[in-house]
Design an enzyme around this catalytic site. Structure first.
Site, PDB file in Angstrom:
ATOM      1  N   GLY A   1     121.088 -41.998 -43.760  1.00  0.00           N
ATOM      2  CA  GLY A   1     120.544 -42.395 -45.052  1.00  0.00           C
ATOM      3  C   GLY A   1     119.099 -42.813 -44.939  1.00  0.00           C
ATOM      4  O   GLY A   1     118.428 -42.566 -43.934  1.00  0.00           O
ATOM      5  N   HIS A   2     118.611 -43.480 -45.986  1.00  0.00           N
ATOM      6  CA  HIS A   2     117.211 -43.919 -46.046  1.00  0.00           C
ATOM      7  C   HIS A   2     117.064 -45.411 -45.800  1.00  0.00           C
ATOM      8  O   HIS A   2     116.013 -45.980 -46.073  1.00  0.00           O
ATOM      9  CB  HIS A   2     116.598 -43.558 -47.403  1.00  0.00           C
ATOM     10  CG  HIS A   2     116.446 -42.083 -47.629  1.00  0.00           C
ATOM     11  ND1 HIS A   2     115.903 -41.560 -48.774  1.00  0.00           N
ATOM     12  CD2 HIS A   2     116.768 -41.019 -46.841  1.00  0.00           C
ATOM     13  CE1 HIS A   2     115.897 -40.224 -48.696  1.00  0.00           C
ATOM     14  NE2 HIS A   2     116.418 -39.889 -47.536  1.00  0.00           N
ATOM     15  N   GLY A   3     118.117 -46.056 -45.315  1.00  0.00           N
ATOM     16  CA  GLY A   3     118.023 -47.462 -44.958  1.00  0.00           C
ATOM     17  C   GLY A   3     118.323 -48.392 -46.118  1.00  0.00           C
ATOM     18  O   GLY A   3     118.987 -48.033 -47.089  1.00  0.00           O
TER      19      GLY A   3
END
Length: 280
Positions: free
Chosen positions: A123-125
């Site tokens: 994911g993007h965090g």
């Protein structure tokens, strides 16, 4: 009195498999679960392959989300795990989230949020924002992210605001502490020039009458009192810490303490980061 709203629910939205792997991306927005509630515990929820966001918390207060499991392929577009906005006193704990977008995203109007013991990746965090895109957005105040582990994400801990923003607001009082990064591309990032589109708001200035440089109007979001403490692990990019603050409002009171990040990227670009105390 606290009430248990949901327990043990599984939401499964199978993906279509054809020439277009995600034909639903251009269809009307589908949200797996949207919550508007006060004084509740939500536990044991599983969401698999949701179309866009898995779980949204809006205009809610005093909610605990515990033991949430969210899963989507790493290439599925815009599949945020949990999105919180216009809400107060929200806690996310003991959860596992893997998506193709933010594991947890925090939108305008959020206050007093706690994220604890969350495993994020892919994911993007964990992201605050994006902020400042729309007029009349409200401040984000009071966020604690503690004892979380991020693995293989494109960002780690991120604050993102729009340039040329119509909104003037504040993002203040954040603590990121005791975080483990495992091969994260951008472990710590403040980006006040955020725009993921090809056509972004911009202004053109003439320089010395001979050349043109495109410069976006600076973000009007004020970032203040942000603490990163005891962030350890590994980065796959040489730029483990990226702080891009607005020229209009600047960042104030950004603290970096006990940051130890080893670079696992290209051998020619390996620069380990050991930062024991810095106030910016």
């Amino acid at each position: 009195m606290d009430k248990e709203l949901l327990r043990g629910l599984t939401i499964n939205a199978p993906r279509h498999i054809n020439a277009n792997s995600y034909p639903w991306y251009s269809s009307p927005v589908f949200l797996a679960l949207t919550i508007f509630v006060t004084n509740a515990t939500i536990s044991g929820i599983s969401s698999v392959d949701s179309k866009l966001f898995h779980l949204q918390i809006f205009e809610s207060r005093d909610i605990t989300l515990d033991s949430i499991r969210i899963s989507a392929p790493g290439d599925s577009p815009n599949t945020d795990g949990i999105h919180i906005a216009d809400s107060t006193n929200i806690q996310v704990a003991n959860s596992v989230i893997g998506t193709s977008d933010d594991c947890i995203s925090i939108g305008p109007g959020s206050t007093n949020l706690t994220i604890f013991n969350v495993l994020c990746g892919p994911g993007h965090g964990i992201s605050v924002g994006s902020l400042g895109k729309n007029a009349n957005e409200k401040d984000v105040n009071g966020l604690t992210v503690r004892k979380c582990t991020l693995t293989g994400t494109t960002n780690g801990l991120r604050i993102k605001t729009w340039p040329s923003s119509p909104a003037t607001l504040k993002a203040t009082g954040f603590l990121f502490e005791d975080i483990i990064m495992n091969n994260v591309y951008n472990p710590i990032i403040i980006d006040q020039n955020y725009c993921p589109y090809a056509n972004c708001p911009e202004m053109v200035y003439l320089i010395a009458t001979t050349a043109k440089y495109i410069i976006r109007d600076p973000s009007l979001v004020k970032i203040k009192d942000i603490k990163f403490r005891n962030i350890t692990g590994s980065s796959v990019s040489p730029e483990a810490i990226k702080l891009v603050c607005s020229k209009a409002t600047s960042c104030e009171g950004v603290e970096l303490n006990d940051i130890i990040l080893k670079c696992n990227g290209d051998d020619s670009q390996k620069y380990d980061v050991y930062l024991f105390s810095c106030l910016w």
